[in-house]
Structure formats: C-alpha cells, structure tokens
Design an enzyme around this catalytic site. Structure first.
Site: not given
Ligand code: DGL
Length: 278
Positions: A11-12, A43-44, A74-76, A153, A185-187
């Site tokens: 993941d990022s 990454y987003g 990571c969803n991105t 975060e 998104c993971t968060h």
């Molecule tokens: N992990 C990213 C996602 O799920 C969120 C954090 C990022 O922007 O890197 O899209």
C-alpha cells in the site's frame, strides 16, 4: 508457487493494514510480507503514470522477498494500475476494487450506488466502469474525499471537525438517494461511524478488505498453495518513517506493531533495477 512462500501486500502507507487484518483473520497460517511506501505517500494526489510506476516498483520489492501472490491493498493503485500490474507481474495479483464492486452490486436494491475515494481513484472512473460492467443499469454517483486520509492519520475519526468535512463532501451524494456507498479508500473504514450517521443507517457501506481477503483465499485454494501452518509470521517493511507507521498503524489494526524494517537502500536498489527491467 509453493505453499510455504509468503503472501505480499503493498500500500502507499498504513492503509493496507485494514486488508492485512482481514487476511490474518481468514488465513492465520499464511506468512505475510507487508510493504508500506511511506516515503511516497499519498498516491491519491499523483498522476496515473506515477502510480503505475510505484505499483510496479513495490511489486518488484515484494517479489525479491519470494512472495507467491501480491495484493494491491491500495484503492488508488487498484483503480489506475491494476491491468498494467497483472500484465507485468509474474504471480497472481489481487486488487481491492473488484471485491467491493461485487458486494455493492449484489447488495443494492435500488440500483443507486455512490462511490467515494481519493482524487486519483475518482478521476479514473474505474469503480463506475466496473459497476456498469456487472450491472449496466446502475446509477453511479461519485465524490472525491481527499481530506479524509489526513483526518484519519491524525486520529480524527469522530467529532466536530470530521462531522463538518463529512457533510461538505457527502451532501451531494445524500441528495442522490443512494442505498449503497462504496468506501473506495483504505482509510475510510475507520470513519464508517461518522459517514453512516450522516448518510443514514439505511445506506449500506461497503468496504473491500473482507471480500478481498476472501478472493485471496479462493486463489490460493484453487492453486493448492494454502499454507499448512497454524500461525504465520508477518514482516513489515516501509520506505521511510517507521515510527509514524507504527503509531498510525496501531489505529488501523487495534494493536501494537513491532519490527518495522525501514528499507531505504534496499528499495532504491530494487527500484533502479526495476527501471531497467520494465
Ligand atoms: N491507500 C490510498 C487509497 O486507498 C489512500 C492514501 C493515499 O492517497 O496514498 O487510495
């Protein structure tokens, strides 16, 4: 592919720990190598080309650790780089987009589905395309919610500031009368409570961590490479700031994370090798 090889997850940053958590619950015997690219998060906010390069580089790092499969947690990455990853990476790759879409499409009775994610995820329209592929008459509505990531975060998972930002981002979706909302998104699973309170308890919130873990199990089972062990070991690697990763990661998995290895030199070596290879 062999049973005793570890599963690779990247993941990022810390977000992919939501997926790791579900995999550990479902497949406690698997060894796992987790890589959080904390030097280059978020990454987003990056372009698709950059995210694709990062995804390949992270995969190569995991391959150096002899993984039998890779989960792009990571969803991105799942939205902008998945087909590219599948073409380039020589082991099975699981994304976190398709499992969530499947669940959303199966669960929605009105056929009005909302999707939220990072700017890059929403701009890619990957969720929309996948939803329409599975259920062509669905009405899909979407909204980028980039501030949710730093809120989570920083530990703002409830309370006034979060309530305000939830309202600003989700007002439009609420007016669309959706019955299902994909947390792309993971968060976002960490602020499910606040999102659900605002949207109404009747709106089903879909997150992909559990369904992605089920996909992992299915692929390993099909190939006969499920680990035979009772309890697997987890190794954590990050490209920077291990202390931040530990602190923030605790919020994601509800327990302390030990032994986070920072691998600045190793990753730059692997990444430069990767640039020559791809
Ligand atoms: N992990 C990213 C996602 O799920 C969120 C954090 C990022 O922007 O890197 O899209």
């Amino acid at each position: 592919m062999k049973k005793n090889q570890p599963i690779g997850i990247f993941d990022s940053g810390v977000g992919g720990l939501t997926v790791l958590n579900e995999i550990v619950k479902l497949l406690p015997g698997e060894d796992i190598v987790y890589f959080g690219d904390t030097a280059r998060v978020p990454y987003g906010a990056k372009s698709p080309e950059t995210v694709k390069n990062f995804a390949i580089e992270n995969s190569l790092f995991l391959l150096e650790h002899n993984v039998k499969m890779i989960i792009a947690a990571c969803n991105t990455v799942s939205s902008v780089a998945f087909p590219y990853l599948v073409r380039k990476v020589p082991v099975p790759v699981i994304d976190v987009l398709k499992p969530a879409v499947r669940k959303a499409v199966e669960s929605s009775s009105s056929g009005r589905i909302g999707v939220i994610g990072t700017n890059a995820t929403i701009r890619s329209r990957a969720y929309e395309k996948q939803i329409l592929r599975l259920r062509p008459k669905t009405k899909v509505f979407f909204q980028a919610c980039p501030l949710f990531v730093p809120f989570v975060e920083e530990g703002f998972v409830s309370g006034r500031p979060l309530k305000d930002i939830v309202k600003i981002y989700l007002k439009g979706l609420k007016e669309k009368n959706i019955d299902t909302l994909v947390l792309g998104c993971t968060h976002y699973p960490l602020i499910k409570g606040e999102i659900s309170r605002y949207m109404s308890k009747k709106v089903l919130l879909v997150d992909s961590a559990r369904t992605a873990a089920e996909d992992v199990k299915e692929v390993l089972k099909k190939r006969g490479v499920l680990s035979g062990k009772k309890r697997g070991a987890i190794k954590y690697f990050v490209s920077d700031s291990p202390e931040m990763f530990k602190k923030c990661g605790k919020k994601f998995i509800g327990k302390k994370i030990f032994n986070v290895n920072v691998v600045k030199e190793e990753v730059s070596y692997v990444w430069s090798k990767c640039r020559r290879k791809f």
